[in-house]
Design a protein around this motif. Structure first.
Motif: not given
Length: 154
Positions: A55-66
């Motif tokens: 239930x956490x927010x899902x956002x693209x990990x573009x800059x963190x990779x993972x």
């Protein structure tokens, strides 16, 4: 034998379908998401997360990779677009063979570094069969027996 499964979804239908798939995922499952920018890869991952009781927010990990999120199983959400041809820049095996589910955006860029068995989800926002720009064509392409069974049971 399982063949590719082709579907058309709007955003809400895609979330519901991905949530249903997420409920069936097990530790060490690998989902590879391919498709152009804005095709729905992160939206699909949001649905998978709901199916994994995250239930956490899902956002693209573009800059963190993972980005790893906790639920019924951990979800390791990866975006490998920025690593280019250097998959050794992070320890992919730690995620693939750990206790969670790995979702890899732009995973086709990993080539031979992908495991032998995985489910490829191909997004096409330009398919000639789509009625409007809110729909996406999604192709499920199983690689290996586990994923053939998974697709057949959806």
């Amino acid at each position: 034998m399982c063949y590719n499964k082709i579907m058309k979804f709007n955003e809400e239908e895609m979330l519901q379908f991905a949530q249903k798939l997420g409920r069936k995922l097990e530790a060490q499952d690998v989902i590879v998401l391919t498709g152009e920018l804005g095709a729905g890869k992160t939206t699909f991952t949001k649905g998978l997360a709901l199916g994994l009781e995250i239930h956490q927010m899902v956002k693209s990990p573009t800059y963190t990779i993972v980005r790893s999120l906790e639920g019924r199983l951990p979800l390791h959400h990866m975006d490998v677009y920025r690593i280019g041809d250097d998959p050794d820049s992070f320890d992919l095996d730690d995620y693939l063979f750990g206790d969670g589910v790995s979702v890899i955006e732009w995973g086709e860029m990993l080539g031979d570094d992908l495991p032998e068995n995985y489910l490829e989800v191909i997004f096409d926002k330009y398919s000639k069969d789509l009625v409007n720009d809110q729909e996406r064509e999604i192709i499920l392409k199983p690689h290996g027996k586990r994923y053939e069974e998974l697709v057949n049971n959806l």
